[in-house]
Design a protein around this motif. Structure first.
Motif, PDB file in Angstrom:
ATOM      1  N   GLY A 134      41.356  33.966  45.192  1.00  0.00           N
ATOM      2  CA  GLY A 134      41.272  34.631  43.889  1.00  0.00           C
ATOM      3  C   GLY A 134      40.574  33.741  42.872  1.00  0.00           C
ATOM      4  N   GLU A 135      39.642  34.313  42.113  1.00  0.00           N
ATOM      5  CA  GLU A 135      38.830  33.495  41.201  1.00  0.00           C
ATOM      6  C   GLU A 135      39.663  32.873  40.078  1.00  0.00           C
ATOM      7  OE1 GLU A 135      34.330  33.548  39.479  1.00  0.00           O
ATOM      8  OE2 GLU A 135      35.358  35.470  39.644  1.00  0.00           O
ATOM      9  N   MET A 136      40.726  33.557  39.669  1.00  0.00           N
ATOM     10  CA  MET A 136      41.555  33.004  38.585  1.00  0.00           C
ATOM     11  C   MET A 136      42.184  31.671  39.000  1.00  0.00           C
ATOM     12  SD  MET A 136      42.530  33.082  35.517  1.00  0.00           S
ATOM     13  CE  MET A 136      42.229  34.723  34.860  1.00  0.00           C
ATOM     14  N   ASN A 137      42.536  31.540  40.260  1.00  0.00           N
ATOM     15  CA  ASN A 137      43.107  30.270  40.729  1.00  0.00           C
ATOM     16  C   ASN A 137      42.084  29.141  40.659  1.00  0.00           C
ATOM     17  OD1 ASN A 137      45.792  30.960  41.356  1.00  0.00           O
ATOM     18  ND2 ASN A 137      45.122  31.980  43.238  1.00  0.00           N
ATOM     19  N   LYS A 188      36.571  32.139  46.742  1.00  0.00           N
ATOM     20  CA  LYS A 188      36.989  33.086  45.689  1.00  0.00           C
ATOM     21  C   LYS A 188      37.730  34.266  46.305  1.00  0.00           C
ATOM     22  CE  LYS A 188      33.947  35.770  43.612  1.00  0.00           C
ATOM     23  NZ  LYS A 188      32.836  36.223  42.736  1.00  0.00           N
ATOM     24  N   LYS A 189      37.194  34.796  47.421  1.00  0.00           N
ATOM     25  CA  LYS A 189      37.847  35.941  48.077  1.00  0.00           C
ATOM     26  C   LYS A 189      39.182  35.528  48.692  1.00  0.00           C
ATOM     27  CE  LYS A 189      33.652  38.527  49.239  1.00  0.00           C
ATOM     28  NZ  LYS A 189      32.768  39.001  50.342  1.00  0.00           N
ATOM     29  N   GLU A 190      39.241  34.263  49.167  1.00  0.00           N
ATOM     30  CA  GLU A 190      40.449  33.799  49.853  1.00  0.00           C
ATOM     31  C   GLU A 190      41.607  33.539  48.897  1.00  0.00           C
ATOM     32  OE1 GLU A 190      42.535  32.676  53.311  1.00  0.00           O
ATOM     33  OE2 GLU A 190      40.486  33.461  53.186  1.00  0.00           O
TER      34      GLU A 190
END
Length: 427
Positions: free
Chosen positions: A59-62, A55-57
């Motif tokens: 982005g959660e939207m992706n 998620k940090k790498e």
């Protein structure tokens, strides 16, 4: 979860749906794993990074975007099953809310199967014709068997009826060579049906290496409409002539086929086979007649264009597969007809509507008569099919798939309904 249902028209609904965080979690985890397999994340092997790190790498939207199709698909089919909606085709999906850590909200526009008001099946009465195998039918099969075992003897004499000839053909319209009108090494049997009336008669009496020019009027039904009813000039060269020697019809011939002791045994078996074939044709015709009468005497809700388009697409795919099975390409077939795919789908429309109505009637009768197909019936059918393809792992995998089992279930249910109709409607 279904939040709202709105009727757009009689056979179309708009569903407002919500996928909860709990429903979404497995799909999000799988999506994150797929992303980590494709994108290198420092300190972790492909597919092994934890969700929070991914998620940090990226982005959660992706992650949500990657998981969206699976989330919506699972949620949609769960709602359809819970609400027992008889939908057809693929829904039109519009995402309303897509925010991390919140339920996804979407609208699904769906087409419903039209309802049918079925007439009383007991009022449909049809008489089954008697099967009568004529001697000519048996003779035709015997002649075909003779031809398959015939000997071709190269001869140096004039062409006679029933000879096989190999020819080169050139075709001209107004002295101009026709495109694709040059045919080399074309073999034909003199006396068999031929697509150009009068062509074979012009070859009788010729010998090897002889040439002949003549003209014929092309038939009105000729596939190339630009040449139908036109006068075509032919130049034909005889390459070779073969006398066809048919084996004599006797006990020896019957024995040569490998499973008969006498000609009488062969004829008896041929008659039984023809009776089976005729009975299958009659049964198929009876089913069509019964369904035709049920369609004419029943009433249906409006059948949507989407449903008709879905059926014409299916019919086109069936045609394409049939063409491929004959070793041809659908593009060549369409060129031969001088039609496009869209032209054919327009031609299919009336038949598609009839097929849809037949399906609706069969489903309605199955429901009214509480007909079902058990797991054991499906397994029995699968076992019979597997016996036909022993030790074929690829076919076995296809037959054992859930998709094929669903196909078998529909096929067996259709047969059960049609058997019920014949029992009810036949005099």
């Amino acid at each position: 979860m279904l939040k709202e249902i709105k009727k757009i028209k009689e056979t179309q609904l708009e569903l407002t749906c919500e996928a909860s965080l709990e429903e979404m979690a497995p799909c999000l985890n799988k999506a994150a794993k797929r992303i980590s397999q494709q994108k290198k994340i420092a300190g972790f092997r492909p597919g092994k990074a934890p969700y929070e790190v991914i998620k940090k790498e990226v982005g959660e939207m992706n992650i949500y975007q990657e998981a969206l199709d699976e989330i919506v698909s699972q949620s949609y089919f769960k709602i359809i099953n819970e609400e027992k909606l008889r939908v057809i085709g693929h829904p039109e999906i519009n995402i309303q809310i897509l925010i991390p850590n919140q339920p996804i909200v979407y609208k699904a526009t769906v087409a419903l199967l039209p309802k049918v008001k079925l007439c009383d099946c007991k009022n449909i009465k049809i008489k089954k014709p008697e099967i009568e195998i004529k001697q000519k039918q048996i003779n035709d099969v015997l002649e075909d068997l003779q031809k398959r075992r015939a000997k071709e003897i190269l001869v140096n004499r004039e062409i006679q009826k029933k000879d096989k000839v190999n020819v080169n053909i050139e075709m001209f319209l107004n002295k101009v060579p026709l495109e694709d009108g040059q045919i080399k090494d074309h073999s034909i049997i003199i006396g068999d049906p031929y697509f150009i009336p009068g062509f074979l008669e012009n070859l009788i009496g010729l010998k090897k290496e002889e040439n002949k020019e003549f003209e014929l009027k092309m038939p009105e039904s000729y596939y190339n409409k630009n040449l139908a009813n036109k006068i075509i000039n032919f130049k034909v060269k005889i390459n070779s002539v073969f006398q066809i020697d048919l084996p004599e019809l006797n006990d020896e011939f019957a024995i040569s086929l490998g499973q008969f002791k006498t000609l009488e045994d062969l004829i008896k078996q041929l008659k039984e086979n023809l009776q089976i074939e005729e009975n299958l044709k009659i049964e198929e015709k009876l089913e069509e007649e019964i369904l035709e009468k049920l369609i004419n005497q029943s009433s249906f809700e409006e059948i949507s264009d989407n449903l008709i388009k879905s059926e014409t697409d299916k019919m086109f795919l069936e045609l394409e597969q049939g063409v491929l099975n004959q070793g041809a390409k659908i593009e060549d077939y369409l060129n031969h007809l001088k039609k496009t795919k869209e032209d054919l789908e327009k031609d299919f429309r009336l038949l598609a509507i009839k097929r849809i109505k037949s399906i609706l009637i069969i489903e309605e009768i199955a429901e009214n008569e509480t007909m079902q197909i058990s797991e054991s019936e499906i397994n029995e059918e699968i076992n019979n099919l597997l016996k036909t393809y022993p030790a074929n792992k690829e076919i076995e995998k296809q037959i054992q798939s859930e998709e094929y089992k669903k196909h078998l279930k529909n096929k067996l249910l259709n047969k059960k309904v049609l058997d019920f109709l014949k029992k009810t409607c036949l005099l």
